[in-house]
Design a protein around this motif. Structure first.
Motif, mmCIF file in Angstrom:
data_model
loop_
_atom_site.group_PDB
_atom_site.id
_atom_site.type_symbol
_atom_site.label_atom_id
_atom_site.label_comp_id
_atom_site.label_asym_id
_atom_site.label_seq_id
_atom_site.Cartn_x
_atom_site.Cartn_y
_atom_site.Cartn_z
ATOM 1 N N SER A 154 -4.543 -7.039 -3.364
ATOM 2 C CA SER A 154 -3.710 -5.840 -3.273
ATOM 3 C C SER A 154 -3.382 -5.280 -4.648
ATOM 4 O O SER A 154 -3.480 -4.070 -4.879
ATOM 5 C CB SER A 154 -2.414 -6.154 -2.518
ATOM 6 N N LEU A 211 0.820 -1.210 0.000
ATOM 7 C CA LEU A 211 0.000 0.000 0.000
ATOM 8 C C LEU A 211 0.853 1.259 0.000
ATOM 9 O O LEU A 211 0.590 2.205 -0.756
ATOM 10 C CB LEU A 211 -0.937 -0.011 1.209
ATOM 11 N N VAL A 261 -7.013 -3.223 -4.904
ATOM 12 C CA VAL A 261 -6.647 -2.107 -4.028
ATOM 13 C C VAL A 261 -5.780 -1.092 -4.766
ATOM 14 O O VAL A 261 -6.018 0.120 -4.679
ATOM 15 C CB VAL A 261 -5.929 -2.614 -2.764
ATOM 16 N N ASP A 315 -10.387 -10.086 3.497
ATOM 17 C CA ASP A 315 -9.064 -9.691 3.974
ATOM 18 C C ASP A 315 -8.276 -9.220 2.753
ATOM 19 O O ASP A 315 -7.803 -10.027 1.954
ATOM 20 C CB ASP A 315 -8.358 -10.874 4.649
ATOM 21 N N TRP A 316 -8.157 -7.907 2.603
ATOM 22 C CA TRP A 316 -7.503 -7.359 1.421
ATOM 23 C C TRP A 316 -6.026 -7.730 1.353
ATOM 24 O O TRP A 316 -5.417 -7.690 0.289
ATOM 25 C CB TRP A 316 -7.644 -5.843 1.394
ATOM 26 N N ARG A 317 -5.442 -8.128 2.487
ATOM 27 C CA ARG A 317 -4.015 -8.486 2.513
ATOM 28 C C ARG A 317 -3.764 -9.948 2.156
ATOM 29 O O ARG A 317 -2.657 -10.313 1.768
ATOM 30 C CB ARG A 317 -3.428 -8.231 3.912
ATOM 31 N N GLU A 329 -15.638 -0.402 1.894
ATOM 32 C CA GLU A 329 -14.589 -1.341 2.294
ATOM 33 C C GLU A 329 -13.212 -0.846 1.872
ATOM 34 O O GLU A 329 -12.249 -0.901 2.649
ATOM 35 C CB GLU A 329 -14.862 -2.718 1.677
ATOM 36 N N LEU A 330 -13.100 -0.380 0.652
ATOM 37 C CA LEU A 330 -11.806 0.098 0.159
ATOM 38 C C LEU A 330 -11.362 1.357 0.887
ATOM 39 O O LEU A 330 -10.177 1.519 1.195
ATOM 40 C CB LEU A 330 -11.881 0.332 -1.349
ATOM 41 N N GLU A 331 -12.301 2.241 1.187
ATOM 42 C CA GLU A 331 -11.958 3.442 1.940
ATOM 43 C C GLU A 331 -11.522 3.074 3.356
ATOM 44 O O GLU A 331 -10.549 3.638 3.881
ATOM 45 C CB GLU A 331 -13.148 4.387 1.988
ATOM 46 N N ARG A 332 -12.230 2.128 3.957
ATOM 47 C CA ARG A 332 -11.875 1.706 5.312
ATOM 48 C C ARG A 332 -10.465 1.118 5.341
ATOM 49 O O ARG A 332 -9.661 1.446 6.225
ATOM 50 C CB ARG A 332 -12.864 0.655 5.811
ATOM 51 N N TYR A 333 -10.147 0.289 4.373
ATOM 52 C CA TYR A 333 -8.855 -0.385 4.364
ATOM 53 C C TYR A 333 -7.704 0.560 4.034
ATOM 54 O O TYR A 333 -6.641 0.523 4.654
ATOM 55 C CB TYR A 333 -8.874 -1.545 3.362
ATOM 56 N N THR A 334 -7.909 1.440 3.058
ATOM 57 C CA THR A 334 -6.822 2.301 2.580
ATOM 58 C C THR A 334 -6.737 3.633 3.310
ATOM 59 O O THR A 334 -5.690 4.292 3.298
ATOM 60 C CB THR A 334 -6.969 2.600 1.087
#
Length: 244
Positions: free
Chosen positions: A92, A59, A96, A130-132, A234-239
């Motif tokens: 990722s 990231l 992402v 789990d984006w990772r 979800e993407l905003e939360r993760y990044t």
């Protein structure tokens, strides 16, 4: 003449697209995960107006890629070509990274996201994602391509002045696709090159899902407003980054 940034363009379809665009007289900025990858780019590397290096599986490095690319902007088009088929980095790199780059880079006139016909086997269920670690999702590749296809549709709706489209290049014999892939390698980059540079004086093309310059119907979730909102959240939360 257009200025175009292509992720994952030191090999495969990205390199083929870069070569075709340079031959047409456009300015191209290349990207590779590691600088050593440009050794495979040959004359295309020498003819490019610039290069950007960064691992889109990370990231922080993806943010740096956006910053490096900004040194060559404004871009007429960005082609989000980089992708992986297996390993923990699928989400990722395939989902992402395009989201982060879209959120951080100045808006181009056109943006193209590389999808896959396999997105139709993806699931719109984001619970527990789990984006990772894509290994936790049995159909992770298909899921990642469903999500990036939906991202393309979201950008088309949010940014009416930017043409945003997704492309299925086919299953072609690249490093990722494998030597036995049945589709035509020479056709694999044609649609994204066309969408990035076409003469749009007579019409405007945005929000489409394309295969060999023909518009196709994507997975029904791609244009579902509820799924789009959930995916963005979800993407905003993760990044920690919001899509403008």
């Amino acid at each position: 003449m257009a200025r175009i940034f292509i992720t994952g363009s030191a090999g495969g379809l990205g390199l083929n697209a870069a070569r075709a665009l340079i031959q047409q007289g456009h300015d191209v900025v290349l990207h590779a995960r590691h600088g050593s990858r440009f050794a495979h780019a040959g004359a295309v590397r020498d003819q490019a107006v610039g290069t950007v290096v960064g691992d889109l599986a990370d990231l922080a490095e993806t943010v740096q890629v956006a910053e490096q690319a900004g040194q060559y902007s404004p871009f007429d088009a960005v082609i989000h070509n980089a992708g992986v088929y297996s390993g923990n980095e699928i989400f990722s790199v395939n989902t992402v990274a395009p989201y982060v780059l879209t959120a951080l880079m100045a808006r181009p006139r056109r943006v193209v996201y590389i999808s896959s016909g396999m997105h139709r086997w993806g699931t719109p269920d984001l619970q527990g994602i789990d984006w990772r670690n894509a290994a936790r999702r049995p159909a992770a590749y298909s899921d990642s391509k469903l999500y990036v296809t939906a991202l393309s549709a979201i950008v088309a709706r949010r940014w009416p002045d930017t043409e945003s489209n997704a492309v299925d290049p086919g299953w072609v014999p690249t490093r990722m696709g494998g030597r036995s892939a049945p589709d035509d390698l020479e056709l694999g980059h044609v649609t994204q090159v066309w969408l990035a540079t076409r003469d749009s004086a007579g019409d405007r093309v945005s929000g489409g899902y394309w295969f060999h310059q023909q518009r196709r119907e994507p997975h029904e979730a791609v244009n579902d407003a509820a799924f789009q909102a959930e995916l963005l959240a979800e993407l905003e939360r993760y990044t920690g980054l919001a899509l403008p």
